[in-house]
Structure formats: C-alpha cells, structure tokens
Design a protein around this motif. Structure first.
Motif, PDB file in Angstrom:
ATOM      1  N   LEU A  97      27.972 -37.666  24.574  1.00  0.00           N
ATOM      2  CA  LEU A  97      27.733 -37.728  23.580  1.00  0.00           C
ATOM      3  C   LEU A  97      26.541 -36.964  23.239  1.00  0.00           C
ATOM      4  CD1 LEU A  97      27.397 -41.610  22.895  1.00  0.00           C
ATOM      5  CD2 LEU A  97      29.383 -39.840  21.627  1.00  0.00           C
ATOM      6  N   ALA A  98      25.708 -35.904  24.133  1.00  0.00           N
ATOM      7  CA  ALA A  98      24.526 -35.291  23.938  1.00  0.00           C
ATOM      8  C   ALA A  98      25.489 -34.132  23.312  1.00  0.00           C
ATOM      9  CB  ALA A  98      24.279 -34.876  25.330  1.00  0.00           C
ATOM     10  N   PHE A  99      26.302 -33.178  24.023  1.00  0.00           N
ATOM     11  CA  PHE A  99      27.468 -32.266  22.984  1.00  0.00           C
ATOM     12  C   PHE A  99      27.412 -32.513  21.658  1.00  0.00           C
ATOM     13  CE2 PHE A  99      30.562 -29.724  21.746  1.00  0.00           C
ATOM     14  CZ  PHE A  99      30.076 -28.518  22.701  1.00  0.00           C
ATOM     15  N   PHE A 100      27.549 -33.600  21.111  1.00  0.00           N
ATOM     16  CA  PHE A 100      27.588 -33.430  19.500  1.00  0.00           C
ATOM     17  C   PHE A 100      26.960 -32.669  19.093  1.00  0.00           C
ATOM     18  CE2 PHE A 100      30.875 -35.942  20.977  1.00  0.00           C
ATOM     19  CZ  PHE A 100      32.185 -35.089  20.152  1.00  0.00           C
ATOM     20  N   SER A 101      25.153 -33.705  19.165  1.00  0.00           N
ATOM     21  CA  SER A 101      23.635 -33.007  18.716  1.00  0.00           C
ATOM     22  C   SER A 101      23.647 -31.647  19.622  1.00  0.00           C
ATOM     23  CB  SER A 101      22.709 -34.285  18.930  1.00  0.00           C
ATOM     24  OG  SER A 101      22.550 -34.477  20.435  1.00  0.00           O
ATOM     25  N   LYS A 102      24.008 -31.465  20.641  1.00  0.00           N
ATOM     26  CA  LYS A 102      23.567 -29.858  21.179  1.00  0.00           C
ATOM     27  C   LYS A 102      24.631 -29.132  20.355  1.00  0.00           C
ATOM     28  CE  LYS A 102      21.555 -31.271  24.899  1.00  0.00           C
ATOM     29  NZ  LYS A 102      21.828 -31.758  26.440  1.00  0.00           N
ATOM     30  N   ALA A 103      25.614 -28.486  20.520  1.00  0.00           N
ATOM     31  CA  ALA A 103      26.317 -27.677  19.489  1.00  0.00           C
ATOM     32  C   ALA A 103      25.940 -27.183  18.340  1.00  0.00           C
ATOM     33  CB  ALA A 103      27.796 -28.830  19.523  1.00  0.00           C
ATOM     34  N   PRO A 104      26.710 -25.650  17.759  1.00  0.00           N
ATOM     35  CA  PRO A 104      26.269 -24.891  16.867  1.00  0.00           C
ATOM     36  C   PRO A 104      27.163 -25.343  16.079  1.00  0.00           C
ATOM     37  CG  PRO A 104      27.552 -23.338  18.810  1.00  0.00           C
ATOM     38  CD  PRO A 104      26.593 -24.799  19.800  1.00  0.00           C
ATOM     39  N   LEU A 105      26.938 -25.180  14.814  1.00  0.00           N
ATOM     40  CA  LEU A 105      28.260 -25.853  13.377  1.00  0.00           C
ATOM     41  C   LEU A 105      29.142 -24.784  13.808  1.00  0.00           C
ATOM     42  CD1 LEU A 105      27.332 -27.558  11.549  1.00  0.00           C
ATOM     43  CD2 LEU A 105      26.324 -26.422   9.903  1.00  0.00           C
ATOM     44  N   TRP A 106      29.232 -23.824  14.135  1.00  0.00           N
ATOM     45  CA  TRP A 106      30.701 -22.880  14.288  1.00  0.00           C
ATOM     46  C   TRP A 106      31.367 -23.769  14.991  1.00  0.00           C
ATOM     47  CZ3 TRP A 106      31.989 -20.791  18.819  1.00  0.00           C
ATOM     48  CH2 TRP A 106      31.164 -20.609  19.278  1.00  0.00           C
ATOM     49  N   MET A 107      31.095 -24.466  15.856  1.00  0.00           N
ATOM     50  CA  MET A 107      31.915 -24.955  17.040  1.00  0.00           C
ATOM     51  C   MET A 107      32.498 -25.770  16.946  1.00  0.00           C
ATOM     52  SD  MET A 107      30.237 -25.559  20.769  1.00  0.00           S
ATOM     53  CE  MET A 107      29.924 -23.841  21.381  1.00  0.00           C
ATOM     54  N   TRP A 108      32.713 -26.403  15.268  1.00  0.00           N
ATOM     55  CA  TRP A 108      33.710 -27.345  14.361  1.00  0.00           C
ATOM     56  C   TRP A 108      34.017 -27.025  13.729  1.00  0.00           C
ATOM     57  CZ3 TRP A 108      32.731 -31.221  17.341  1.00  0.00           C
ATOM     58  CH2 TRP A 108      31.985 -31.414  18.324  1.00  0.00           C
ATOM     59  N   ALA A 109      34.369 -25.020  13.486  1.00  0.00           N
ATOM     60  CA  ALA A 109      34.600 -24.617  12.807  1.00  0.00           C
ATOM     61  C   ALA A 109      36.745 -24.756  13.063  1.00  0.00           C
ATOM     62  CB  ALA A 109      34.032 -23.208  12.074  1.00  0.00           C
ATOM     63  N   GLY A 110      36.589 -25.031  13.757  1.00  0.00           N
ATOM     64  CA  GLY A 110      38.728 -24.556  13.953  1.00  0.00           C
ATOM     65  C   GLY A 110      39.274 -25.457  13.810  1.00  0.00           C
ATOM     66  N   GLY A 111      38.437 -27.168  13.331  1.00  0.00           N
ATOM     67  CA  GLY A 111      39.023 -27.999  12.827  1.00  0.00           C
ATOM     68  C   GLY A 111      39.344 -27.422  10.789  1.00  0.00           C
ATOM     69  N   VAL A 112      38.583 -26.989  10.227  1.00  0.00           N
ATOM     70  CA  VAL A 112      38.331 -26.257   9.113  1.00  0.00           C
ATOM     71  C   VAL A 112      39.200 -25.302   8.836  1.00  0.00           C
ATOM     72  CG1 VAL A 112      37.037 -24.481   7.397  1.00  0.00           C
ATOM     73  CG2 VAL A 112      35.795 -26.262   8.084  1.00  0.00           C
ATOM     74  N   PHE A 113      39.390 -23.975   9.886  1.00  0.00           N
ATOM     75  CA  PHE A 113      40.281 -22.918  10.078  1.00  0.00           C
ATOM     76  C   PHE A 113      41.810 -23.666  10.195  1.00  0.00           C
ATOM     77  CE2 PHE A 113      36.861 -20.405  11.638  1.00  0.00           C
ATOM     78  CZ  PHE A 113      37.237 -19.925  10.777  1.00  0.00           C
ATOM     79  N   GLY A 114      42.176 -24.762  11.168  1.00  0.00           N
ATOM     80  CA  GLY A 114      43.078 -25.311  11.386  1.00  0.00           C
ATOM     81  C   GLY A 114      43.991 -26.283   9.949  1.00  0.00           C
ATOM     82  N   VAL A 115      42.862 -26.535   9.289  1.00  0.00           N
ATOM     83  CA  VAL A 115      43.588 -27.193   7.517  1.00  0.00           C
ATOM     84  C   VAL A 115      44.131 -25.930   7.150  1.00  0.00           C
ATOM     85  CG1 VAL A 115      42.777 -28.118   5.866  1.00  0.00           C
ATOM     86  CG2 VAL A 115      42.552 -29.456   8.007  1.00  0.00           C
ATOM     87  N   CYS A 116      43.199 -24.689   6.924  1.00  0.00           N
ATOM     88  CA  CYS A 116      43.276 -24.035   5.702  1.00  0.00           C
ATOM     89  C   CYS A 116      44.665 -23.152   6.033  1.00  0.00           C
ATOM     90  CB  CYS A 116      42.094 -22.666   6.553  1.00  0.00           C
ATOM     91  SG  CYS A 116      42.575 -21.091   5.765  1.00  0.00           S
ATOM     92  N   PHE A 117      45.307 -23.040   7.398  1.00  0.00           N
ATOM     93  CA  PHE A 117      46.322 -22.428   8.625  1.00  0.00           C
ATOM     94  C   PHE A 117      47.657 -23.342   7.786  1.00  0.00           C
ATOM     95  CE2 PHE A 117      49.821 -21.773  11.128  1.00  0.00           C
ATOM     96  CZ  PHE A 117      50.260 -20.806  10.377  1.00  0.00           C
ATOM     97  N   VAL A 118      47.309 -24.672   8.368  1.00  0.00           N
ATOM     98  CA  VAL A 118      48.509 -25.013   7.699  1.00  0.00           C
ATOM     99  C   VAL A 118      48.743 -25.851   6.175  1.00  0.00           C
ATOM    100  CG1 VAL A 118      49.252 -27.765   7.508  1.00  0.00           C
ATOM    101  CG2 VAL A 118      48.360 -26.655   9.909  1.00  0.00           C
ATOM    102  N   ALA A 119      47.449 -25.484   5.358  1.00  0.00           N
ATOM    103  CA  ALA A 119      47.882 -25.833   4.618  1.00  0.00           C
ATOM    104  C   ALA A 119      48.306 -24.310   3.576  1.00  0.00           C
ATOM    105  CB  ALA A 119      46.427 -26.210   3.812  1.00  0.00           C
ATOM    106  N   LEU A 120      47.988 -22.855   3.885  1.00  0.00           N
ATOM    107  CA  LEU A 120      48.217 -22.039   2.934  1.00  0.00           C
ATOM    108  C   LEU A 120      49.595 -21.652   4.106  1.00  0.00           C
ATOM    109  CD1 LEU A 120      44.907 -19.682   4.251  1.00  0.00           C
ATOM    110  CD2 LEU A 120      46.623 -20.674   1.384  1.00  0.00           C
ATOM    111  N   ALA A 121      50.257 -22.525   4.874  1.00  0.00           N
ATOM    112  CA  ALA A 121      51.676 -22.076   5.351  1.00  0.00           C
ATOM    113  C   ALA A 121      52.482 -23.434   4.848  1.00  0.00           C
ATOM    114  CB  ALA A 121      52.316 -22.732   7.415  1.00  0.00           C
ATOM    115  N   VAL A 122      51.648 -24.255   3.985  1.00  0.00           N
ATOM    116  CA  VAL A 122      52.635 -25.130   3.275  1.00  0.00           C
ATOM    117  C   VAL A 122      52.839 -24.026   2.486  1.00  0.00           C
ATOM    118  CG1 VAL A 122      53.012 -27.381   2.124  1.00  0.00           C
ATOM    119  CG2 VAL A 122      52.524 -26.814   4.760  1.00  0.00           C
ATOM    120  N   MET A 123      51.964 -24.153   1.438  1.00  0.00           N
ATOM    121  CA  MET A 123      51.802 -23.087  -0.213  1.00  0.00           C
ATOM    122  C   MET A 123      53.138 -21.732   0.195  1.00  0.00           C
ATOM    123  SD  MET A 123      48.368 -23.839  -1.581  1.00  0.00           S
ATOM    124  CE  MET A 123      47.183 -24.475  -0.704  1.00  0.00           C
ATOM    125  N   LEU A 124      52.915 -20.928   1.311  1.00  0.00           N
ATOM    126  CA  LEU A 124      53.081 -19.780   0.905  1.00  0.00           C
ATOM    127  C   LEU A 124      54.431 -20.045   1.907  1.00  0.00           C
ATOM    128  CD1 LEU A 124      50.128 -17.661   2.380  1.00  0.00           C
ATOM    129  CD2 LEU A 124      51.234 -18.015  -0.223  1.00  0.00           C
TER     130      LEU A 124
END
Length: 162
Positions: free
Chosen positions: A66-93
């Motif tokens: 749980l300590a990692f969640f508070s210490k991790a830089p915000l950019w480490m959570w961007a993978g989920g955002v990129f995943g949504v971006c990829f899947v959504a764009l793939a579905v559309m394109l």
C-alpha cells in the motif's frame, strides 16, 4: 540468456502483436452491438479484469504494498489511460481502415515512439541510441506500412492492372 530462451521471448512478442487485430476486430463488432465504441472499450476492459483476477488468485500473488500507491509518481498510472486510448481508437478506426490498415499504422506509431523511448531511456528503460542502422530499420518498417496502405486503397495500386 540462451538462444532458446531468447527465441521464446521473440515468439511471445510476435504472439502479443498477433492478438491485436483479433482483439480490435472482435471489439469493433462488439461496438456495433453495444451501440458505441466506448461501451465496447468498457466491456473489453471489464472482461480483461474478469480474466486476470482468477489468474492472480491462482498464482497466489501477494498483494502490492500500500505504501507504493502513495509514493508512485502519477505517470506510473498512465498505462491504464493509454490502454483505454488504444482499445477505443482500435474499435473506432479498424472498421474504417481495415485490420491491416489499422495495425500497420499503429505499428508505425509504436516504432516511432519506441525509438524515442529507447534513445532517451525514458521511464527507466535502458538507453539505446538511435543509430543509422536502427533508423534505417524503422524507416523500412514505415515504408512497408506505406506500401501496405497504398495497395489497400482502391485506385491507388502500385501495380498496373494486367
């Protein structure tokens, strides 16, 4: 790492790439059924979660700190955002570009972004300088993308009708 292990890793990377057009085509159909690409994106990611959780439980993986969640830089959570971006764009394109069109264009973006990530050693990656041979290889991949796309567009064939 021996040659057999290295070959296994290469094969797994090819499999990872091979699932992309299947995932995208299936999700495009799901989008039509659900009425919007974002619903298909959500459904795809929920199924991913339902598949992943039992695997984590079966492997008896320990809970993350749980300590990692508070210490991790915000950019480490961007993978989920990129995943949504990829899947959504793939579905559309994918329905508009076709499977090969979408995948080769996505691959172009992956190659270009990968070269930048490697060159600067971003996000903790080992620095791999953009050398002339690496740049030539990337340009050959992009040239292949152009050829595949041009031959897929009606009236733009590179070969004269026989």
């Amino acid at each position: 790492m021996n040659t057999l292990q290295w070959s296994g890793l290469l094969l797994l990377a090819v499999i990872a790439g091979a699932v992309v057009p299947f995932q995208s085509a299936i999700n495009a159909n799901l989008s039509r059924g659900l009425g919007h690409p974002l619903w298909a994106t959500l459904a795809s990611l929920l199924v991913s979660l339902l598949v992943l959780l039992p695997i984590i439980i079966a492997l008896r993986l320990p809970l993350p700190s749980l300590a990692f969640f508070s210490k991790a830089p915000l950019w480490m959570w961007a993978g989920g955002v990129f995943g949504v971006c990829f899947v959504a764009l793939a579905v559309m394109l994918l329905p508009k570009l076709g499977a090969s069109g979408f995948v080769v264009l996505a691959l172009t973006g992956q190659v270009m972004a990968s070269m930048v990530l490697d060159h600067f050693g971003l996000f903790g990656l080992v620095e791999r300088e953009v050398t002339l041979p690496r740049l030539a290889g990337a340009l050959l991949v992009v040239a292949g993308v152009v050829l595949i796309q041009m031959s897929a567009v009606p009236g733009k064939s590179l070969v004269a009708p026989g």
